[in-house]
Design a protein around this motif. Sequence first.
Motif, PDB file in Angstrom:
ATOM      1  N   THR A  74      -7.112   0.077  -0.133  1.00  9.92           N
ATOM      2  CA  THR A  74      -5.894   0.662   0.406  1.00  9.92           C
ATOM      3  C   THR A  74      -5.929   0.626   1.928  1.00  9.92           C
ATOM      4  O   THR A  74      -6.938   0.958   2.548  1.00  9.92           O
ATOM      5  CB  THR A  74      -5.735   2.115  -0.077  1.00  9.92           C
ATOM      6  N   GLY A 137      -2.685   8.192  -1.646  1.00  7.68           N
ATOM      7  CA  GLY A 137      -1.296   7.781  -1.727  1.00  7.68           C
ATOM      8  C   GLY A 137      -0.427   8.619  -2.630  1.00  7.68           C
ATOM      9  O   GLY A 137       0.793   8.407  -2.703  1.00  7.68           O
ATOM     10  N   TYR A 172       6.474   9.187   5.097  1.00  6.61           N
ATOM     11  CA  TYR A 172       5.485   9.087   4.031  1.00  6.61           C
ATOM     12  C   TYR A 172       5.565  10.284   3.089  1.00  6.61           C
ATOM     13  O   TYR A 172       6.013  11.355   3.461  1.00  6.61           O
ATOM     14  CB  TYR A 172       4.097   8.929   4.634  1.00  6.61           C
ATOM     15  N   SER A 182      -2.934  11.957   5.283  1.00  4.39           N
ATOM     16  CA  SER A 182      -3.376  11.192   4.118  1.00  4.39           C
ATOM     17  C   SER A 182      -4.899  11.244   4.007  1.00  4.39           C
ATOM     18  O   SER A 182      -5.614  11.083   5.005  1.00  4.39           O
ATOM     19  CB  SER A 182      -2.916   9.735   4.237  1.00  4.39           C
ATOM     20  N   LYS A 376       4.361   0.491  -2.830  1.00  6.35           N
ATOM     21  CA  LYS A 376       4.232   0.115  -1.422  1.00  6.35           C
ATOM     22  C   LYS A 376       4.019  -1.391  -1.329  1.00  6.35           C
ATOM     23  O   LYS A 376       3.227  -1.966  -2.084  1.00  6.35           O
ATOM     24  CB  LYS A 376       3.046   0.829  -0.763  1.00  6.35           C
TER      25      LYS A 376
END
Length: 679
Positions: A74, A137, A172, A182, A376
């Motif tokens: 990621t 995420g 986000y 995050s 995404k």
Amino acid sequence: MQKFVLLCIFWIISTSYASGFTGLNNDFISYIQIADTIRLIEDTQDSLDVLDSIPSPDSLLVTVRVDTLAPIYTIPLSNKSNFIDAEQMSFLNYRNIYELLENIPGGTTQKLGFILMPENFTLNGFGFNSTNYLLDGIPVNNRISNTLNLNLLQFESSELIESVQPVKGFLYGLTPNLNSISFTVKDFVPGAPYSRVKYYEGPVGEAFLDFQFNTIAFKRFTVFIDVTNKKVDESFLNTSATIWQAQLKVKYLLSNNINFTAGYIYSQYEVGLNGGINFDSVKILSENVFSNRSVEDIFYDQRSAPVLFPNQYEKQNNGTLYFRSSLRVLEDNLLEITGYRFSGLNEFRNNQDSAVTSQNRIFNNSEDITYGLTAKLNLKYKFTNLKLFGGYEENSFNFTTPFSNSSREYSNYSAGGELTLNPIELIELSVFTKVFQSFNNFYPGSGFLASLKLPGNLKLYGGYSFFESPVSPLLGGRRQNNVLQASASGKIENLSASVDILFISRDDQTENFQTVLPAVVFPNLRVLSFREKENTVVDVKLNYQLNILNLGLRAYLPFNKIQGSTKESTAKQFIFDIGYKGILFDDNLELQLNLRFTYSTSTVYYEYNRFYNGIIYDASKPDIENFYTLGFYAAGRIDKAATVFFSWENLLDQKYYATPYYPGLPRNIRFGIAWEFLN
């Protein structure tokens, strides 16, 4: 006893791997990790038998099949974010996630004094209902309050913590909030089984234990496990707390271009919520019962001080199941699709053994279930980078009391994108937009961010965004947000500096609030609009290397006032550090020492609203006095495997409270070890 059982399990696992990894299904698999490339060299068990019978390994000729894999990882949300990585965490001084996040520019906490309490972490001057939290995420905010008790995050397994620039924070997560943070969980293919144990002890029976284990289970499968337990005994009445957390992540490397990940995250949390010290009762005790003792003496006495709620507590059980597919398209382009299911149960009790008709009895349950899907897409071509993202959720909740039962189901979605142009290395320009839909209301947003690199290590950032968001997830309303940001950082010889300036304006329109829950859940809606519409935050950092010493200064300067008053709602904070960092004993010891002085200014009186998870300010009551603390911290990593740390906090034993009326911790010691083994 629980910690003893866990330690026994860790010992069994470690001894089982001490003689080497022999593989599964009668196959011999040797793993060699070179950067992000994993070579799987396979042979049959018969080859092992031949190897045992041949004295010289050089005479062994074995035909092998080599399969080279490059796992998909990621990527960060933005390359202009503020980051804390696992290496930095190894040497930072923190007892919980709140103190760790205070290392982010603009981060501070309205502390409740007692350990493991659900405190209010503020970023850029705003806390509850202002920050999106993402775990790998996945949005993890409570869908009812749009906030999060950060104690529920199992953060020790984080490989990277990212705080997005506030001008882009609304992009986000699903709900458009001012900030986004995050947490990326460790995700790597180990060349050998990896394990890590962290343990520490602190005051009033505080103890923490975290165990991580990562290995390749079957050829292309990796398994990551993390188990955490933290507890604290009672100091003041009704302050004990405990939390258990666990997560399991399995990753399947189908090919260089396709990876699949599945996981489950669980937390169980119980905490006493005594509401702080009953200050009025303390004054009565000082005047009528203990006439020879001062109010301050009784207030800070753990055995004598009366509390507001001696029988109030909260229990939470949360579980998240998720599945992610990662697809690499044409080298650097990445597509991620994640589906998840979240379920949570919150039990809130006060005087539960009293009569049902008792005025002070509370017996509330709140259950919520969420099904979600996020996607995404990251596309790169020459000097352009296009990011597209979207999400959809279906939510249901049920709130029950002895006298009522309220439930509701609703869905929402968001979609957005960001285009970044980097025609030359010195200049970068991003434009972005997002739309959020909830209860048939649309909330748009857009903005831009530009960066410039100049000679002499000078970097400049600037941007503006406008976005709309619900004032409350369930009550509706519309909040119009304007964010203007300017930042600069640079280094000249031994001096490095950074300045972040943030201007935020908010306009809440609450006339269309919906009646969703009983009045007891939201007893005081004035918490939704309590400060001036315009707020400014300045965060300055200076570091100077003086011979072997590092001198650091941070000034956190929020300018947020209460409506109709000249009093500040958020304390200004000044932190001065004297540190040492060196490598000793033939590179066998990495040592860091730090002496920190912290000063917080006086602010207006405020209370924590348990029902709304918000802050109520009251300028008519006495202000919170300024205070300061002094602390010492030492951490040493031995042979790059074991890190021993020691913290001596509040050295001067200052008597203070940051939030009325929750006494701050007295002078105390915390020590522990983080040990990586089997590696």
